[in-house]
Design a protein around this motif. Structure first.
Motif, short mmCIF file in Angstrom:
data_model
loop_
_atom_site.label_atom_id
_atom_site.label_comp_id
_atom_site.label_asym_id
_atom_site.label_seq_id
_atom_site.Cartn_x
_atom_site.Cartn_y
_atom_site.Cartn_z
N LEU A 142 0.82 -1.21 0.00
CA LEU A 142 0.00 0.00 0.00
C LEU A 142 0.85 1.26 0.00
O LEU A 142 0.43 2.28 -0.54
CB LEU A 142 -0.95 0.01 1.21
N PHE A 143 2.04 1.21 0.58
CA PHE A 143 2.90 2.38 0.55
C PHE A 143 3.33 2.68 -0.88
O PHE A 143 3.34 3.83 -1.32
CB PHE A 143 4.15 2.17 1.41
N HIS A 144 3.70 1.63 -1.62
CA HIS A 144 4.08 1.81 -3.02
C HIS A 144 2.90 2.33 -3.84
O HIS A 144 3.05 3.19 -4.71
CB HIS A 144 4.59 0.49 -3.60
N ASN A 145 1.71 1.80 -3.57
CA ASN A 145 0.52 2.25 -4.28
C ASN A 145 0.26 3.73 -4.02
O ASN A 145 -0.01 4.50 -4.96
CB ASN A 145 -0.69 1.42 -3.85
N GLU A 146 0.32 4.14 -2.75
CA GLU A 146 0.08 5.55 -2.43
C GLU A 146 1.13 6.46 -3.05
O GLU A 146 0.83 7.56 -3.50
CB GLU A 146 0.03 5.73 -0.91
N LEU A 147 2.38 5.98 -3.09
CA LEU A 147 3.43 6.76 -3.75
C LEU A 147 3.13 6.88 -5.24
O LEU A 147 3.33 7.95 -5.84
CB LEU A 147 4.78 6.09 -3.53
N GLY A 148 2.62 5.82 -5.85
CA GLY A 148 2.23 5.87 -7.26
C GLY A 148 1.16 6.92 -7.52
O GLY A 148 1.21 7.65 -8.52
N VAL A 149 0.19 7.02 -6.61
CA VAL A 149 -0.86 8.04 -6.76
C VAL A 149 -0.25 9.44 -6.73
O VAL A 149 -0.60 10.31 -7.54
CB VAL A 149 -1.92 7.87 -5.65
N ALA A 150 0.68 9.66 -5.80
CA ALA A 150 1.32 10.97 -5.71
C ALA A 150 2.14 11.28 -6.96
O ALA A 150 2.09 12.41 -7.48
CB ALA A 150 2.20 11.03 -4.46
N TYR A 151 2.87 10.29 -7.44
CA TYR A 151 3.63 10.50 -8.68
C TYR A 151 2.70 10.83 -9.84
O TYR A 151 2.99 11.71 -10.66
CB TYR A 151 4.43 9.24 -9.02
N ARG A 152 1.59 10.11 -9.94
CA ARG A 152 0.65 10.36 -11.03
C ARG A 152 0.09 11.77 -10.95
O ARG A 152 0.00 12.48 -11.95
CB ARG A 152 -0.47 9.31 -10.99
N GLN A 153 -0.26 12.21 -9.74
CA GLN A 153 -0.80 13.56 -9.59
C GLN A 153 0.24 14.61 -9.96
O GLN A 153 -0.11 15.71 -10.40
CB GLN A 153 -1.29 13.77 -8.16
N ALA A 154 1.52 14.28 -9.78
CA ALA A 154 2.60 15.21 -10.12
C ALA A 154 3.00 15.11 -11.59
O ALA A 154 3.92 15.82 -12.02
CB ALA A 154 3.82 14.94 -9.24
N GLY A 155 2.33 14.26 -12.36
CA GLY A 155 2.65 14.11 -13.77
C GLY A 155 3.85 13.24 -14.04
O GLY A 155 4.35 13.20 -15.18
N GLN A 156 4.34 12.51 -13.05
CA GLN A 156 5.49 11.63 -13.21
C GLN A 156 4.98 10.21 -13.50
O GLN A 156 5.01 9.32 -12.66
CB GLN A 156 6.36 11.67 -11.95
N PHE A 157 4.51 10.02 -14.72
CA PHE A 157 3.75 8.82 -15.05
C PHE A 157 4.61 7.56 -15.05
O PHE A 157 4.13 6.49 -14.65
CB PHE A 157 3.06 9.00 -16.40
N ASP A 158 5.85 7.65 -15.49
CA ASP A 158 6.69 6.46 -15.49
C ASP A 158 7.00 6.01 -14.06
O ASP A 158 6.98 4.82 -13.75
CB ASP A 158 7.98 6.71 -16.27
#
Length: 236
Positions: A142-158
């Motif tokens: 879940l930590f990795h998933n939440e980090l992915g959400v933050a990256y996506r919101q920041a436009g860091q899609f990769d």
């Protein structure tokens, strides 16, 4: 266009995940007891400790042992109560104090990251806190998933894709990561085939169903035939 619908669905998913994250766990996505950290807890039975601290993915080394004191657990429980009550400023203060008194615990950093991220204007500190949580608790999907959400919101899609994929490497049945990766592939990376497979996988992991995702699956399945028919009409 389904962007508005996707954003609304994604927001609901993020809220659900945040609620799950507020009960940080020894286990994976399926069941989240109210423990402070996914690393070993002081005085835990030997079998439980071994189950809660598997080898880090690809690293060949165990997570460092972290002792959770009763005072830290009480403070974390209070932060969870404040989060549930919507008192995020108070929860933030408790969690910040925990990051100073118990700097090796990933849970307080993860929850701070969620608080910062979901306020909408603090993405940089949210990413920093979630990256710290992942570094301290590498086995918590879940930590990795939440980090992915933050990256996506920041436009860091990769980076978002990599974070979701790491969550699924740790727990292939982590439904929030499956869905979030599907949304990323569909809305931001333009891979409808991959998105369709992920949406169907998510629905298989969601016995109660999800009406929005079911509509997205139908839309993706109908998209290619419709495009092909249009192309035929346009052919001279």
């Amino acid at each position: 266009m389904r962007s508005a619908e996707h954003r609304a669905g994604a927001h609901r998913v993020h809220l659900r995940v945040a609620a799950l994250l507020a009960a940080l766990a020894l286990g994976g996505c399926a069941s989240l007891p109210s423990f402070l950290s996914d690393t070993r807890v002081a005085a835990a039975p030997a079998a439980a400790a071994a189950a809660s601290a598997p080898q880090a993915a690809g690293a060949g080394e165990a997570e460092p042992q972290v002792v959770v004191t009763p005072a830290a657990q009480r403070a974390f429980d209070e932060a969870r109560r404040l989060m549930r009550a919507g008192r995020l400023d108070d929860a933030e203060r408790v969690l910040l104090a925990l990051t100073k008194s118990d700097p090796d615990l990933g849970g307080p950093h993860a929850n701070l990251g969620v608080i910062y991220r979901d306020r909408g204007n603090r993405l940089a500190p949210a990413i920093a806190e979630l990256e710290t949580a992942v570094r301290l608790s590498r086995r918590q999907p879940l930590f990795h998933n939440e980090l992915g959400v933050a990256y996506r919101q920041a436009g860091q899609f990769d980076k978002a894709r990599q974070a979701y994929e790491q969550a699924l490497a740790l727990d292939p049945n982590c439904a929030p990561a499956v869905l979030n990766l599907g949304i990323l592939q569909d809305m931001y990376l333009g891979d409808g085939a991959r998105a369709l497979a992920l949406y169907e996988r998510y629905l298989a992991l969601t016995p109660q169903g999800d009406a929005a995702v079911t509509k997205w699956v139908a839309d993706l399945k109908n998209r290619k035939p419709a495009a092909a028919a249009a192309a035929k009409k346009e052919t001279p």
